[in-house]
Design an enzyme around this catalytic site. Structure first.
Site, PDB file in Angstrom:
ATOM      1  N   SER A 244       0.911  -1.135  -0.010  1.00 36.28           N
ATOM      2  CA  SER A 244       0.024  -0.026  -0.166  1.00 36.28           C
ATOM      3  C   SER A 244       0.725   1.217   0.003  1.00 36.28           C
ATOM      4  O   SER A 244       2.317   1.050   0.039  1.00 36.28           O
ATOM      5  CB  SER A 244      -0.958   0.149   1.224  1.00 36.28           C
ATOM      6  OG  SER A 244      -0.189   0.246   2.302  1.00 36.28           O
ATOM      7  N   LYS A 245       0.209   2.431   0.066  1.00 32.53           N
ATOM      8  CA  LYS A 245       0.908   3.782  -0.016  1.00 32.53           C
ATOM      9  C   LYS A 245       2.111   3.834   1.113  1.00 32.53           C
ATOM     10  O   LYS A 245       3.098   4.152   0.992  1.00 32.53           O
ATOM     11  CB  LYS A 245       0.014   4.630   0.053  1.00 32.53           C
ATOM     12  CG  LYS A 245      -0.182   5.557  -1.494  1.00 32.53           C
ATOM     13  CD  LYS A 245      -0.869   6.706  -1.282  1.00 32.53           C
ATOM     14  CE  LYS A 245      -0.412   7.696  -2.342  1.00 32.53           C
ATOM     15  NZ  LYS A 245      -1.353   8.813  -2.472  1.00 32.53           N
ATOM     16  N   ARG A 246       1.567   3.236   2.239  1.00 27.93           N
ATOM     17  CA  ARG A 246       2.297   3.209   3.577  1.00 27.93           C
ATOM     18  C   ARG A 246       3.850   2.525   3.198  1.00 27.93           C
ATOM     19  O   ARG A 246       4.762   2.951   3.719  1.00 27.93           O
ATOM     20  CB  ARG A 246       1.518   2.521   4.525  1.00 27.93           C
ATOM     21  CG  ARG A 246       2.199   2.344   5.946  1.00 27.93           C
ATOM     22  CD  ARG A 246       0.990   1.662   6.602  1.00 27.93           C
ATOM     23  NE  ARG A 246       0.385   0.644   6.422  1.00 27.93           N
ATOM     24  CZ  ARG A 246       1.077  -0.773   6.453  1.00 27.93           C
ATOM     25  NH1 ARG A 246       2.012  -0.730   7.346  1.00 27.93           N
ATOM     26  NH2 ARG A 246       0.407  -1.667   6.099  1.00 27.93           N
ATOM     27  N   GLY A 248       5.382   2.380   0.405  1.00 27.96           N
ATOM     28  CA  GLY A 248       6.180   3.153  -0.649  1.00 27.96           C
ATOM     29  C   GLY A 248       5.612   2.819  -2.113  1.00 27.96           C
ATOM     30  O   GLY A 248       6.385   2.895  -2.969  1.00 27.96           O
TER      31      GLY A 248
END
Ligand code: GLU
Length: 470
Positions: A244-246, A248
């Site tokens: 996920s975005k978390r 990277g």
């Protein structure tokens, strides 16, 4: 597949967002599979979902692919422009009896779905229209076209990554290929486009494995060649959870702009993310083209590791041409004149030894273009106590007498000054670093002196020999 058939691969992104890292990897693997086999690599923009597809996303995908050197061998195919052809195939399937017009209404379907739910059994579309001819009352009724998928037996896919996968045909419903308004569904469009583009190998994320079992009956109904499938496990974060975005999971543009990475580093990193060749970590594009094969694609999800990516980027920065790096870094340093560009390039061998990304590289270069008197960082200011300033006076006196301002020349002077004053070299080097760069970190101090040149160096040192006035 006969030996004479050329391998054709494709990357088929839906332009609903940026080109994310998983997509870029799919593109890379398809590119390499084609290149490794003297084949063709194509790009298809799956923009049939008009509500979610945006021109910005199409542009971001194009830019990301271009940056990575992964644009297709031909102009991209836009799926939305081929609706007529998709409908034509649906008609052929109707004509050959492999598809049928289904007049079930939304309400009827909903009622059946609810009934199945109440009876706690999986809902399957069993349309009576599969075997029933429409009567006169259907003439005014709208319909969808459904594919007649086989009811008995099983469908087997020899997936090049996942191995042999079997699915009971009873589990594959008669899905819609043409909607009530005559527009093709995604499932129909993909199959028709892959066929028309001559795609022989379909490599994509394993979230599409289920789709393969639905697409294959359509391919068979048309009597088309079956592609080779390779469904690649998705990328996970360092903690093992879905990326996920978390973790990277950014757009490729963020890797370039925000993280300051080089495309060859991202290329190499993505390659190793799910594909391996022994223990090799550093793999060039040429080498990748030579080595890439489906056997090397791992069966388990690979983990995204930002630290590894940055280290790899550091490696590629050190390998990169100095002039190219200067061009990449210059915009981060403001407007540079020609002589400043030349200086930046000259400094590059020292600067790049100490940077893992282009932002660090720019930061390391800042001292070259500072104007006097230099603003001291907190740490640099702390270095410049009274003793340090006295030592700067000594260094200045020695350097001033130097005839030839060369690496060897400045080094000799500084060593002589240190010896004469019975000082450890660091007692001179640290104050010099602060005075010359305004910072406590920089390339080697002799290199700094040479890069800045005689006049600028002496002036910067002199600026710091006296206590600044409050
Ligand atoms: N458009 C699909 C996606 O972006 C890929 C379809 C395919 O590769 O068959 O996930």
């Amino acid at each position: 597949m006969s030996a004479s058939t050329q391998i054709v691969t494709r990357f088929a992104p839906s332009p609903t967002g940026f080109l994310h890292i998983g997509g870029a990897r799919t593109a890379l693997f398809n590119y390499l599979l084609a290149r490794a086999n003297d084949g063709k690599y194509l790009v298809r923009i799956e923009d049939t979902d008009k509500k979610r597809s945006t021109p910005e996303a199409i542009e971001a995908i194009h830019d990301g692919l271009e940056w990575l050197g992964l644009l297709g061998d031909e102009e991209p195919v836009f799926q939305s422009q081929r609706a007529e052809r998709h409908a034509e195939v649906a008609q052929q399937l109707l004509d050959s009896g492999h598809a049928y017009k289904c007049y079930l209404t939304q309400e009827e379907l909903q009622a059946r779905r609810e009934k199945a739910q109440a009876e706690k059994r999986p809902f399957r579309i069993n349309s009576e229209w599969r075997d029933q001819q429409p009567g006169p009352e259907q003439e005014s009724q709208s319909y969808v076209v459904r594919l007649k998928t086989p009811d008995d037996g099983e469908t087997v896919i020899e997936d090049q990554v996942q191995g042999t996968i079997r699915v009971k045909n009873a589990e594959i419903d008669d899905y819609v290929i043409l909607r009530g308004d005559g527009t093709p569904t995604y499932m129909l469009a993909v199959v028709v486009d892959d066929h028309d583009m001559g795609v022989t190998h379909i490599m994509r994320g394993d979230d599409h494995l289920n789709n393969a079992f639905r697409q294959l009956p359509l391919i068979r109904a048309m009597g088309w060649d079956e592609p080779t499938y390779a469904h690649v496990p998705l990328i996970h974060g360092a903690d093992g959870a879905k990326l996920s975005k978390r973790h990277g999971a950014l757009g490729v543009d963020a890797y370039r702009d925000e993280m300051g990475l080089l495309p060859e580093a991202v290329f190499n990193y993505l390659l190793r993310l799910g594909w391996g060749h022994g223990d090799d970590e550093i793999i060039s594009r040429e080498q990748a083209i030579e080595w890439f094969d489906l056997k090397g694609v791992g069966k388990s999800p690979s983990r995204f590791d930002t630290k590894k990516l940055l280290n790899l980027n550091g490696h590629y920065i050190r390998e990169a041409d100095n002039g190219r790096l200067a061009q990449l870094v210059a915009p981060k340093l403001g407007e540079l004149e020609d002589d400043q560009m030349a200086l930046l390039e000259r400094a590059m061998p020292e600067l790049k030894a100490r940077a893992n990304d282009l932002h660090q590289l720019a930061e390391g270069a800042e001292f070259l273009f500072k104007t006097r008197p230099l603003q001291m960082s907190e740490k640099a200011a702390a270095i410049l106590d009274a003793e340090a300033r006295d030592n700067l006076v000594l260094a200045h006196a020695g350097l001033e007498k130097l005839d030839e301002w060369s690496l060897e020349g400045v080094e000799n002077v500084i060593r002589e000054v240190a010896e004469a004053a019975e000082l450890k070299l660091g007692k001179l080097a640290q104050p010099l670093r602060a005075a010359l760069t305004g910072s406590n970190t920089s390339p080697g101090i002799f290199d700094v002196l040479v890069l800045l040149g005689r006049d600028e160096s002496l002036a910067r040192i002199a600026d710091q020999t006296v206590e600044p006035k409050e």
